[in-house]
Design a protein around this motif. Structure first.
Motif, short mmCIF file in Angstrom:
data_model
loop_
_atom_site.label_atom_id
_atom_site.label_comp_id
_atom_site.label_asym_id
_atom_site.label_seq_id
_atom_site.Cartn_x
_atom_site.Cartn_y
_atom_site.Cartn_z
N UNK A 166 6.82 32.36 13.85
CA UNK A 166 7.97 32.64 13.30
C UNK A 166 8.25 31.85 11.87
N UNK A 167 7.29 30.94 11.55
CA UNK A 167 7.51 30.52 10.12
C UNK A 167 6.78 31.40 9.16
N UNK A 168 6.15 32.28 9.42
CA UNK A 168 5.22 33.39 8.61
C UNK A 168 4.04 32.82 8.24
N UNK A 169 3.53 31.90 8.90
CA UNK A 169 2.04 31.37 8.68
C UNK A 169 1.10 32.70 9.17
N UNK A 170 0.18 32.90 8.42
CA UNK A 170 -0.86 34.05 8.74
C UNK A 170 -1.66 33.81 9.68
N UNK A 226 -3.67 6.47 8.84
CA UNK A 226 -4.46 7.58 8.04
C UNK A 226 -3.39 8.83 7.97
N UNK A 227 -2.48 8.89 8.91
CA UNK A 227 -1.54 10.28 8.91
C UNK A 227 -0.27 9.50 9.12
N UNK A 228 0.72 10.66 8.84
CA UNK A 228 2.31 10.30 8.89
C UNK A 228 2.84 11.52 9.19
N UNK A 229 4.07 11.47 9.66
CA UNK A 229 5.10 12.79 10.00
C UNK A 229 5.82 13.07 8.62
N UNK A 230 6.06 14.26 8.59
CA UNK A 230 7.02 14.38 7.29
C UNK A 230 7.79 15.76 7.79
N UNK A 231 8.77 16.13 6.79
CA UNK A 231 9.51 17.36 6.91
C UNK A 231 10.47 17.29 8.17
N UNK A 232 11.14 18.58 8.46
CA UNK A 232 12.11 18.39 9.54
C UNK A 232 11.67 18.51 11.12
N UNK A 239 0.89 -1.30 0.14
CA UNK A 239 -0.01 0.09 -0.19
C UNK A 239 0.85 1.37 -0.01
N UNK A 240 0.61 2.13 -0.99
CA UNK A 240 1.42 3.19 -1.04
C UNK A 240 0.82 4.42 -0.16
N UNK A 241 1.68 4.66 0.85
CA UNK A 241 1.38 5.71 1.91
C UNK A 241 1.83 7.23 1.70
N UNK A 242 1.73 7.94 0.66
CA UNK A 242 2.39 8.98 0.28
C UNK A 242 1.62 10.15 1.18
N UNK A 243 2.60 11.05 1.63
CA UNK A 243 1.89 12.22 2.28
C UNK A 243 1.34 13.06 1.25
N UNK A 244 0.34 14.01 1.95
CA UNK A 244 -0.38 14.83 1.11
C UNK A 244 0.63 16.18 0.73
N UNK A 245 1.32 16.33 2.00
CA UNK A 245 2.17 17.80 1.72
C UNK A 245 3.55 17.17 2.34
N UNK A 246 4.69 17.69 1.59
CA UNK A 246 6.11 17.22 1.86
C UNK A 246 6.88 18.06 2.90
N UNK A 247 6.58 19.30 2.55
CA UNK A 247 7.40 20.30 3.40
C UNK A 247 6.62 21.66 3.83
N UNK A 248 7.17 22.36 4.58
CA UNK A 248 6.42 23.58 5.08
C UNK A 248 6.33 24.85 3.89
N UNK A 249 7.20 24.72 2.84
CA UNK A 249 7.08 25.71 1.91
C UNK A 249 5.95 25.50 0.97
N UNK A 250 5.62 24.17 0.86
CA UNK A 250 4.32 23.92 0.06
C UNK A 250 3.00 24.38 0.70
N UNK A 251 2.98 24.14 2.28
CA UNK A 251 1.98 24.81 2.93
C UNK A 251 1.77 26.55 2.80
N UNK A 252 2.87 27.12 2.74
CA UNK A 252 2.85 28.47 2.69
C UNK A 252 2.43 28.92 1.46
N UNK A 253 3.04 28.27 0.33
CA UNK A 253 2.92 28.37 -0.95
C UNK A 253 1.20 28.56 -1.23
N UNK A 254 0.67 27.17 -0.90
CA UNK A 254 -0.70 26.96 -1.21
C UNK A 254 -1.65 27.54 -0.01
#
Length: 944
Positions: free
Chosen positions: A689-693, A739-745, A656-671
């Motif tokens: 500090x990560x510049x999230x609105x 259903x969920x997984x951890x990604x990023x640093x 079963x391929x368990x690929x995350x929907x998001x891979x890094x913080x930059x993708x969250x900020x961009x979208x």
């Protein structure tokens, strides 16, 4: 006597002196004042003065009312131009009001309370040190030794209360706090003092600052020694109110203060001071024969300098002692209403403020209505006296010696040897476990979610509260591991309605405020909290990570067979196949019939042969050793590449391929995705500090709420990712790993820790106990009890492997290319050597030579054993006109040797021609080259 010797008449100036005449302190001051005037007027400079001070002494009778009555008498009846005194700050507080009304300067050499402000009372001149000036030396001592909790003990009057606000501010600047203030009545009995000391003994703090006059201080320390509070572990610091007068205390009182630290203004010892001290003792003994122990202190020197300054100011101002201006009051008037106003007061006040000279106590200079602060001397009470252990200056802080040019320092290494209470040289910790059995108040958070860590349950029927959870069990295990018993009780941090009373920062701050002794719970160790509390070592894994949902399984994608390799590896593999096929064709074209034929056939052969090696389906026979060498390396590459592709594709199609929907913080900020955080957590600060609105941040309180938000996604009112601490994430994934997984640093934090007051001696012991518990079996038992055994494998292993990239195989491709290029170099070198006579012919252009070499390459190499064998078979069973390849390296020569004549050749000539070519070969001669054969044919034709 001076006036009698000098026939010039002197102007008498009336000056009042208000002192406690029946006390040793007042007697010492009066003697110093009279000696100051005598010394001044008998000096070469003072003998020429046109004015003389006439002292009018009054006894204040140790009372504020007595001092006020004395001052009122001097102002109304004597009309003095200035008043020296009184002794105490309480007496001065009323007298300076009289001086303000009558515009008569009041000069005090002993009223030190900061509440007496020259700014509010301009006719008050403080010719002594303000008590607020010594709080900086005291705070520097405390900071040097790292004490974090201090209890001030002071007399209950204006003098005692005046220093407290300044002391509290100074301690706050060094992150030290005052958990309790001990107030001792001015006329306290032994029992009252003992009761207060026993209360202090029941507390945790062991650092005390004593600010009281010597009359009360001597009794206080005698009782402190009686209740065993002058032993090891205690720290006592006295202000200059006592430190300046230690010499006047009896020996028994000094003995009870063994190990006390004190600060006092530094007075340089010189011959002038020593000479005056000797004269003062003689005069004082004559005037007061009943006082057996007399020692001059700094207050006597300030009294001497105050009188000198007043006499100099009177002379400088040229006042004549004019009568007071009386108010116009009709009828009966009170003494205060009938009080006149001095005509010379304003002028005299300015003269006093501008008077500077070298006094016995040092440089006498009034700035802002008070004497400037000198360096402070730090002393240690040892035996029957005090020993100097260091100095404090505004410029250099704590130093061993004055006049040292160094930077500001508060290092405890700058102190001399110190004997602490209990006759020990070990620096007290300043904080101990209560000895009266008082339980530590353990603050715990009140949580709505993640109750596995901390859970507060209240039973309304029994009105009791139960606190359970992972953090609670860990703390209980840690306290059991301590080498001593510490009683404690859990107190929820809750509002009256049972809800939480604040976030975790508010909870931790309660320790600093003293409302809790310790905080236990899922409290993360972060830098801003460590500014006002001490944390133990962490007992959980540290860090903040991002958790996201898995993508839908795409195993049934029509192009899934392309996924095992990246496009870089696909492109590299295609180019390598074509290149190897071309190299094999070059190496086999002249020696192998399978690689010859029409051009299109040969091009097809290149692609066919190269890609057929991928599945080892090639049927063509390889005869060249160089080609075989290249294929050996290439087969290794193909074997590894195809095996890896097969394994990766199999994994993609079966796992079963368990690929995350998001891979890094930059993708969250961009979208502009919504992200979640746990309510009350410090993670909110990290997200900012990560510049999230701010409007893109959503909080949750429980795992169920978090699942709901993640399941919806940002587009449907949910969130795209969650940021939380690793302990929470691991607990969450234990139930929802499918259903969920951890990604990023992982963002660095120090995990959960227990919060204690700064400087608490429990911190090192508890930290060692934390290590013992976390490294043992006990910790595993606690984790299994609250988190259970996870049925999910690690999320990182559940993810299917990524596509294979070029970085994993570039070494194989380099080996194959190097082998192919090496084989090509050998082949070309041999080919060029065989046809060197064509290359070096100068009568041919480069283009012609290239065409000839191309034709040569396109021809069969009959020197190859494969063509020799085939031609031999053909000569034995083939047609009569074929020639054996063993006789000629260039195939059938009959067409080349046929002469072009006007008529057909005769049989005899034909036979001779064939014999001319065959006979050398039959005799074993070397085969002729084609160009020689061509020339021979031409010559034969010409002869014919």
């Amino acid at each position: 006597m001076a006036m009698a010797q000098n026939k010039t008449p002197r102007i008498p100036i009336n000056v009042g002196v208000v002192l406690d005449m029946d006390e040793w302190f007042g007697k010492m001051g009066l003697t110093c004042i009279s000696m100051a005037l005598s010394d001044l007027y008998s000096s070469d400079h003072g003998s020429n003065y046109k004015t003389r001070l006439v002292l009018h002494t009054r006894d204040s009778k140790r009372d504020v009312v007595g001092a006020a009555a004395a001052a009122l008498d001097l102002l109304k009846n004597v009309e003095v131009e200035a008043i020296i005194g009184p002794i105490s700050s309480m007496q001065a507080d009323f007298l300076i009001g009289l001086g303000e009304k009558s515009q008569v300067p009041m000069i005090s050499f002993s009223a030190t309370s900061p509440s007496l402000s020259p700014f509010r009372n301009p006719y008050f001149v403080r010719a002594t040190q303000n008590d607020s000036s010594q709080v900086k030396p005291i705070s520097s001592i405390i900071q040097s030794f790292g004490w974090r909790q201090i209890v001030p003990i002071y007399i209950d009057n204006q003098f005692g209360e005046g220093i407290i606000p300044f002391l509290a501010d100074a301690l706050e600047k060094i992150n030290a706090r005052i958990p309790y203030r001990s107030v001792i009545p001015e006329l306290a009995t032994v029992d009252q003092i003992k009761s207060e000391l026993l209360k202090l003994m029941s507390m945790q703090t062991r650092v005390f600052i004593v600010h009281m006059p010597i009359s009360l201080g001597s009794r206080f320390f005698a009782v402190a020694k009686e209740v065993d509070m002058m032993g090891e572990g205690f720290v006592w610091i006295i202000t200059d109110a006592m430190a300046n007068q230690l010499s006047s205390m009896d020996s028994s009182a000094i003995e009870s203060m063994e190990g006390v630290i004190g600060v006092k203004p530094y007075v340089p010892r010189n011959k002038r001071v020593e000479n005056f001290t000797a004269r003062w003792k003689m005069k004082f003994r004559q005037e007061n024969p009943t006082i057996l122990k007399e020692e001059l202190d700094v207050y006597g020197l300030w009294a001497y300098d105050s009188a000198t300054a007043l006499a100099m100011a009177v002379e400088k101002s040229s006042i004549i002692g004019a009568s007071f201006q009386k108010p116009n009051i009709s009828g009966n008037a009170t003494d205060l209403e009938a009080l006149g106003v001095s005509k010379d007061g304003p002028k005299l006040l300015q003269a006093i403020l501008n008077t500077t000279f070298k006094g016995l106590s040092g440089d006498f200079q009034i700035v802002d209505g008070q004497l400037q602060s000198p360096a402070y001397q730090i002393i240690n009470v040892i035996g029957n006296g005090a020993k100097e252990i260091g100095f404090w200056t505004k410029e250099n802080g704590i130093v061993k010696k004055l006049n040292l040019r160094s930077g500001y320092s508060i290092s405890k290494e700058n102190f001399g040897s110190i004997i602490w209470p209990g006759d020990t040289t070990s620096v007290p910790k300043g904080w101990v476990i209560p000895t009266n059995g008082k339980k530590l108040k353990i603050g715990v958070p009140v949580k709505d979610g993640f109750t596995e860590f901390v859970k507060v349950t209240r039973d309304s029927t029994t009105n009791t509260t139960a606190v359970t959870g992972y953090c609670i069990d860990v703390f209980d295990a840690v306290m059991e591991a301590l080498p001593y018993y510490v009683p404690y009780e859990y107190v929820p941090f809750a509002a009256p309605d049972g809800k939480t009373a604040g976030d975790y920062n508010d909870l931790v701050y309660q320790v600093f405020l003293g409302n809790f002794d310790v905080v236990v719970g899922d409290t993360t160790i972060v830098s801003n909290r460590s500014q006002f509390i001490d944390f133990t070592l962490p007992y959980t894994e540290s860090g903040v990570t991002m958790m996201v949902p898995f993508k839908d399984d795409n195993r049934y994608n029509a192009w899934v067979f392309l996924k095992p390799l990246t496009w870089e590896l696909w492109l590299t593999s295609f180019c390598s196949f074509v290149f190897i096929g071309f190299v094999i064709w070059l190496l086999e074209h002249r020696v192998n019939e399978d690689f010859r034929g029409p051009p299109l056939h040969q091009v097809g052969m290149i692609f066919w042969f190269s890609f057929s090696t991928m599945v080892f389906a090639q049927k063509e026979r390889i005869v060249s050793n160089l080609a075989r060498f290249v294929l050996i390396i290439w087969f290794l590459v193909v074997l590894i590449l195809t095996s890896s592709y097969t394994a990766s594709l199999t994994s993609m199609l079966t796992v079963e391929k368990l690929q995350p929907t998001v891979t890094d913080v930059k993708e969250l900020l961009k979208n502009k995705e919504y992200v979640g955080y746990q309510s009350g957590s410090f993670v909110l600060g990290i997200l900012r500090k990560m510049n999230f609105d701010e409007d893109r941040l959503k909080q949750y309180s429980s795992p169920e709420e978090c699942v709901d938000l993640l399941s919806k996604g940002s587009a449907n009112g949910g969130i795209g990712a969650v940021f939380d601490e690793i302990p929470y994430v691991k607990l969450f994934l234990a139930n929802y790993c499918s259903k969920f997984t951890t990604v990023g640093p992982t963002y660095k934090t120090d995990g959960f820790g227990f919060a204690f007051p700064i400087g608490s001696p429990l911190v090192p012991d508890v930290s060692r106990a934390v290590l013992n518990v976390t490294e043992g079996e006990k910790m595993l038992q606690i984790e299994r009890a609250w988190f259970g055994e996870s049925t999910c494998s690690d999320s990182s292993t559940s993810l299917s492997s990524n596509s294979l990239g070029l970085d994993s195989f570039w070494g194989l491709f380099v080996m194959a290319v190097v082998a192919a290029i090496l084989a090509l170099l050998i082949f070309l070198t041999k080919f060029m050597y065989e046809h060197w006579h064509i290359v070096r012919r100068s009568n041919l252009s480069l283009c012609e030579r290239s065409r000839i070499l191309a034709r040569k390459f396109d021809q069969k190499d009959y020197s190859c054993h494969t063509f020799k064998k085939s031609e031999l078979r053909d000569s034995r069973g083939g047609s009569a006109h074929d020639i054996d390849c063993s006789r000629s390296p260039h195939g059938n020569l009959s067409t080349l040797s046929s002469p072009r004549t006007n008529g057909p050749p005769s049989p005899s000539n034909s036979s001779q021609t064939e014999q001319s070519f065959h006979s050398p070969l039959e005799e074993g001669a070397s085969p002729l080259h084609e160009e020689n054969v061509t020339e021979l044919v031409v010559d034969t034709t010409a002869g014919h």
